[in-house]
Design an enzyme around this catalytic site. Structure first.
Site, PDB file in Angstrom:
ATOM      1  N   SER A   1      29.278  88.919  -6.890  1.00  0.00           N
ATOM      2  CA  SER A   1      30.361  89.719  -7.771  1.00  0.00           C
ATOM      3  C   SER A   1      30.630  91.060  -7.418  1.00  0.00           C
ATOM      4  CB  SER A   1      30.015  89.433  -9.169  1.00  0.00           C
ATOM      5  OG  SER A   1      30.418  88.382  -9.608  1.00  0.00           O
TER       6      SER A   1
ATOM      7  N   LYS B   1      29.761  95.375 -16.215  1.00  0.00           N
ATOM      8  CA  LYS B   1      29.657  94.154 -15.456  1.00  0.00           C
ATOM      9  C   LYS B   1      29.111  92.948 -15.955  1.00  0.00           C
ATOM     10  CE  LYS B   1      30.946  91.821 -11.588  1.00  0.00           C
ATOM     11  NZ  LYS B   1      31.796  90.987 -12.478  1.00  0.00           N
TER      12      LYS B   1
ATOM     13  N   GLY C   1      32.587  84.867 -14.582  1.00  0.00           N
ATOM     14  CA  GLY C   1      32.271  83.644 -15.403  1.00  0.00           C
ATOM     15  C   GLY C   1      31.112  83.548 -15.749  1.00  0.00           C
ATOM     16  N   ASP C   2      30.939  82.419 -16.745  1.00  0.00           N
ATOM     17  CA  ASP C   2      29.472  82.361 -17.251  1.00  0.00           C
ATOM     18  C   ASP C   2      29.608  80.747 -17.729  1.00  0.00           C
ATOM     19  OD1 ASP C   2      26.758  83.303 -18.053  1.00  0.00           O
ATOM     20  OD2 ASP C   2      27.382  82.347 -19.843  1.00  0.00           O
TER      21      ASP C   2
ATOM     22  N   GLN D   1      21.635  92.015 -19.058  1.00  0.00           N
ATOM     23  CA  GLN D   1      22.371  92.379 -17.815  1.00  0.00           C
ATOM     24  C   GLN D   1      22.352  93.818 -17.391  1.00  0.00           C
ATOM     25  OE1 GLN D   1      25.039  89.643 -17.166  1.00  0.00           O
ATOM     26  NE2 GLN D   1      25.201  90.336 -15.185  1.00  0.00           N
TER      27      GLN D   1
ATOM     28  N   LYS E   1      19.070  93.747 -14.946  1.00  0.00           N
ATOM     29  CA  LYS E   1      19.702  92.570 -13.906  1.00  0.00           C
ATOM     30  C   LYS E   1      20.330  93.575 -12.981  1.00  0.00           C
ATOM     31  CE  LYS E   1      21.157  88.601 -14.993  1.00  0.00           C
ATOM     32  NZ  LYS E   1      21.566  87.277 -15.410  1.00  0.00           N
TER      33      LYS E   1
ATOM     34  N   LYS F   1      28.932  92.009 -21.378  1.00  0.00           N
ATOM     35  CA  LYS F   1      29.092  90.637 -21.638  1.00  0.00           C
ATOM     36  C   LYS F   1      30.210  90.232 -22.544  1.00  0.00           C
ATOM     37  CE  LYS F   1      27.212  86.645 -19.931  1.00  0.00           C
ATOM     38  NZ  LYS F   1      26.775  86.296 -18.863  1.00  0.00           N
TER      39      LYS F   1
ATOM     40  N   THR G   1      24.477  82.170  -7.170  1.00  0.00           N
ATOM     41  CA  THR G   1      23.436  82.280  -8.302  1.00  0.00           C
ATOM     42  C   THR G   1      22.334  81.131  -7.731  1.00  0.00           C
ATOM     43  OG1 THR G   1      25.121  82.742  -9.990  1.00  0.00           O
ATOM     44  CG2 THR G   1      22.958  82.092 -10.747  1.00  0.00           C
TER      45      THR G   1
ATOM     46  N   ASN H   1      27.251  75.144 -12.725  1.00  0.00           N
ATOM     47  CA  ASN H   1      27.233  76.263 -11.327  1.00  0.00           C
ATOM     48  C   ASN H   1      26.006  76.373 -10.784  1.00  0.00           C
ATOM     49  OD1 ASN H   1      27.584  79.242 -10.531  1.00  0.00           O
ATOM     50  ND2 ASN H   1      29.073  78.004  -9.659  1.00  0.00           N
TER      51      ASN H   1
HETATM   52  P1  NDP Z   1      28.248  75.956 -16.254  1.00  0.00           P
HETATM   53  O1  NDP Z   1      29.121  76.051 -17.333  1.00  0.00           O
HETATM   54  O2  NDP Z   1      28.641  75.604 -15.018  1.00  0.00           O
HETATM   55  O3  NDP Z   1      26.864  75.005 -16.915  1.00  0.00           O
HETATM   56  C1  NDP Z   1      26.351  74.933 -17.960  1.00  0.00           C
HETATM   57  C2  NDP Z   1      25.238  73.921 -17.945  1.00  0.00           C
HETATM   58  O4  NDP Z   1      24.484  73.989 -19.194  1.00  0.00           O
HETATM   59  C3  NDP Z   1      26.044  72.510 -18.234  1.00  0.00           C
HETATM   60  O5  NDP Z   1      24.969  71.732 -17.520  1.00  0.00           O
HETATM   61  C4  NDP Z   1      25.757  72.219 -19.704  1.00  0.00           C
HETATM   62  O6  NDP Z   1      25.666  71.078 -19.937  1.00  0.00           O
HETATM   63  C5  NDP Z   1      24.434  72.889 -19.946  1.00  0.00           C
HETATM   64  N1  NDP Z   1      24.364  73.376 -21.324  1.00  0.00           N
HETATM   65  C6  NDP Z   1      25.390  74.408 -22.044  1.00  0.00           C
HETATM   66  N2  NDP Z   1      25.141  74.581 -22.968  1.00  0.00           N
HETATM   67  C7  NDP Z   1      23.796  73.731 -23.596  1.00  0.00           C
HETATM   68  C8  NDP Z   1      23.387  73.530 -24.605  1.00  0.00           C
HETATM   69  N3  NDP Z   1      23.316  74.165 -25.840  1.00  0.00           N
HETATM   70  N4  NDP Z   1      22.261  72.662 -24.564  1.00  0.00           N
HETATM   71  C9  NDP Z   1      21.773  72.165 -23.273  1.00  0.00           C
HETATM   72  N5  NDP Z   1      22.640  72.219 -22.091  1.00  0.00           N
HETATM   73  C10 NDP Z   1      23.605  73.138 -22.346  1.00  0.00           C
HETATM   74  O7  NDP Z   1      27.285  77.148 -16.560  1.00  0.00           O
HETATM   75  P2  NDP Z   1      26.401  78.170 -15.356  1.00  0.00           P
HETATM   76  O8  NDP Z   1      25.728  76.887 -14.524  1.00  0.00           O
HETATM   77  O9  NDP Z   1      27.209  79.427 -14.819  1.00  0.00           O
HETATM   78  O10 NDP Z   1      25.418  78.795 -16.156  1.00  0.00           O
HETATM   79  C11 NDP Z   1      24.070  78.363 -16.680  1.00  0.00           C
HETATM   80  C12 NDP Z   1      23.198  79.399 -16.985  1.00  0.00           C
HETATM   81  O11 NDP Z   1      22.924  80.423 -15.853  1.00  0.00           O
HETATM   82  C13 NDP Z   1      23.602  80.164 -18.185  1.00  0.00           C
HETATM   83  O12 NDP Z   1      22.486  80.720 -18.747  1.00  0.00           O
HETATM   84  C14 NDP Z   1      24.138  81.480 -17.528  1.00  0.00           C
HETATM   85  O13 NDP Z   1      24.224  82.507 -18.344  1.00  0.00           O
HETATM   86  C15 NDP Z   1      23.248  81.714 -16.435  1.00  0.00           C
HETATM   87  N6  NDP Z   1      23.805  82.221 -15.284  1.00  0.00           N
HETATM   88  C16 NDP Z   1      25.063  82.062 -14.526  1.00  0.00           C
HETATM   89  C17 NDP Z   1      25.411  82.715 -13.521  1.00  0.00           C
HETATM   90  C18 NDP Z   1      26.873  82.187 -12.621  1.00  0.00           C
HETATM   91  O14 NDP Z   1      27.121  82.786 -11.655  1.00  0.00           O
HETATM   92  N7  NDP Z   1      27.257  81.108 -13.157  1.00  0.00           N
HETATM   93  C19 NDP Z   1      24.797  84.008 -12.960  1.00  0.00           C
HETATM   94  C20 NDP Z   1      23.656  84.331 -13.747  1.00  0.00           C
HETATM   95  C21 NDP Z   1      23.300  83.436 -14.873  1.00  0.00           C
HETATM   96  P3  NDP Z   1      26.941  69.980 -21.022  1.00  0.00           P
HETATM   97  O15 NDP Z   1      28.030  70.360 -20.151  1.00  0.00           O
HETATM   98  O16 NDP Z   1      26.369  68.771 -21.050  1.00  0.00           O
HETATM   99  O17 NDP Z   1      26.636  71.142 -22.287  1.00  0.00           O
END
Ligand code: NDP
Length: 448
Positions: free
Chosen positions: A380, A90, A165-166, A111, A114, A126, A210, A241
């Site tokens: 999830s 997962k 998603g991620d 993961q 976690k 992943k 999250t 997200n």
């Molecule tokens: P989203 O795609 O919704 O958002 C990603 C965010 O990160 C955007 O604000 C984006 O900004 C920024 N970002 C992405 N790449 C870069 C980069 N190289 N440098 C700076 N900013 C960056 O993703 P999530 O919110 O889902 O995920 C964010 C983090 O949380 C990740 O590490 C993910 O693995 C982790 N996570 C998410 C979960 C979930 O349920 N969604 C669960 C557990 C962990 P921009 O568009 O300007 O690039």
């Protein structure tokens, strides 16, 4: 350091020389669990650590798709089935140009522990692609998702491997992926993906899970310190997200998030990212084809700091919610200089190992990603339960379960740290608690 742990770290480095992010996580986890290894000499004979750092399966595939102008493109797709000892693999799918084997192996390895911490029966995996969704039309996203699933479908299933998603993969992408899976398999196996829409098997509270989970965990830590969220200021990175869910819950609990960020800079909003208009605008921005954090600054008339990260802004609590390694040692020094007491990892591996060490050595309480952001995968797993029951819980029921899970994660991490004489070290505690269960299951299942 124990000879066994040292040897496995060195061997992993030698075997994976081009995978820095993966090695960073392996080093962090293995050094944390040393006291458990010392207590269990049988693990060395069973080559338990050598096995746990090696994915059960790595799948790499071609994804060919066509853009709106009729031009063909090729991206690389991946799925890493890292460890299935305690349940079906997962973990999310990430669509971002930075995606490579090292990043997905670090995320998959993380993961495992976690998912174990959530108290639910899920293994670690992943996947994703180096596809860049920025600037793509809806039709292009759909064609890419269909091409991606055409290959992925042969490797996943509700009892085998359940992606979610991620970064770059939200509700829209999950919908297209599920549609293609259903078409090819000719079966309504909606437990095969999580993060689905509510009309076809999604769970209430999954989008918020999250971010809400981050705050439920934070509440437990602050309670431990006889403190509370109310009246506190928060510095967040990201605007996706996780940042949206965290900012929403912070506002509900009487706190105030004053920054959000993207790849090109951060926004400072001293009035706080509070109220429906601002919070809904985060969702709108993320869904936009040309999403850019600057849009928020322009709409609400606040400062935009181009090319900068938000860690120099003074606050009580810091929560990175964007991507890996955005807090380096220099950034950690800024957080400490701001007099912060709390740092919680919403994103995966947002800090380097030396940055985390510096924060802890300077009195900042660190909540590690594998514990703090486990709310998403927990809900999830609750979505999977609801799919098998063919029944859905109310938002209140899911939220209450999420709250209980985050409390258990905190309490089990704190208890594991205490058991090994590590005080209130939530980083080591989370690694130990997560590892112990997987190790026991692997030992029980024989050599594999
Ligand atoms: P989203 O795609 O919704 O958002 C990603 C965010 O990160 C955007 O604000 C984006 O900004 C920024 N970002 C992405 N790449 C870069 C980069 N190289 N440098 C700076 N900013 C960056 O993703 P999530 O919110 O889902 O995920 C964010 C983090 O949380 C990740 O590490 C993910 O693995 C982790 N996570 C998410 C979960 C979930 O349920 N969604 C669960 C557990 C962990 P921009 O568009 O300007 O690039």
């Amino acid at each position: 350091m124990s000879d066994y742990v040292k040897r496995v770290i060195e061997e992993t480095k030698a075997k994976n020389p081009n995978e820095p992010e993966f090695l960073q996580t392996v080093e962090e986890v293995l050094t944390s669990i040393e006291p458990v290894i010392e207590k269990h000499p049988e693990y060395e004979k069973a080559a338990l650590l050598e096995r746990i750092v090696e994915p059960e399966r790595v799948i790499e595939f071609r994804v060919a798709w066509m853009d709106d102008e009729g031009k063909a493109h090729v991206n690389r797709g991946y799925r890493i089935q890292f460890n299935g000892a305690i349940g079906p693999y997962k973990g999310g799918l990430r669509f971002h140009p930075s995606v490579n084997l090292s990043i997905l192996k670090f995320l998959g390895f993380e993961q495992i522990f976690k998912n174990s911490l959530t108290t639910l029966p899920i293994g670690g995996g992943k996947g994703g692609s180096d596809f860049d969704p920025h600037g793509k039309s809806d039709a292009e996203i759909m064609r890419f998702c269909q091409a991606f699933m055409t290959e992925l479908q042969r490797h996943i299933g509700p009892d085998t491997d359940v992606p979610a998603g991620d970064i770059g993969v939200g509700g829209r992408e999950i919908g297209y992926l599920f549609g293609q899976y259903r078409r090819i398999r000719d079966a309504y196996e909606n437990g095969v993906l999580t993060g689905k829409g509510l009309t076809y098997g999604g769970s209430l509270i999954r989008p918020e899970a999250t971010g809400f989970g981050v705050l439920y965990y934070a509440e437990q830590v602050l309670k431990h310190e006889n403190d509370s969220i109310e009246g506190k200021t928060f510095v967040l990175s990201g605007y996706g997200n996780v940042a949206w869910g965290a900012a929403t819950k912070i506002a509900q609990l009487g706190g105030k998030a004053v920054t959000i960020s993207g790849h090109n800079g951060y926004v400072y909003d001293p009035d706080g990212i509070v109220g429906e208009e601002k919070l809904n605008y985060l969702l709108e921005m993320r869904a936009s084809r040309h999403a850019n954090i600057k849009m928020y600054a322009e709409k609400f008339g606040c400062e935009f700091h181009e090319g900068e990260k938000p860690w120099g802004v003074k606050a009580d609590v810091y929560i990175p919610c964007a991507t890996q390694n955005e807090v380096t040692l220099d950034e950690a020094k800024k957080i400490v200089a701001n007099g912060a007491k709390y740092y919680f990892e919403g994103a995966n591996m947002p800090a380097t190992n030396e940055a985390v060490k510096y924060l802890q050595e300077n009195g900042v309480i660190v909540g590690p990603a594998k514990a703090v952001n486990a709310g998403g995968v927990s809900v999830s797993a609750l979505e999977m339960s609801q799919n098998s029951m063919r029944y859905g819980w109310s938002a209140e029921e899911v939220d209450a379960k999420l709250h209980d899970i985050m409390k258990s994660i905190h309490d089990n991490s704190a208890a594991a740290a205490a058991e090994y004489g590590l005080g209130y070290d939530l980083v080591k505690g989370a690694n130990i608690a997560g590892f112990a269960k997987v190790a026991e299951a692997m030992m029980a299942q024989g050599l594999f």
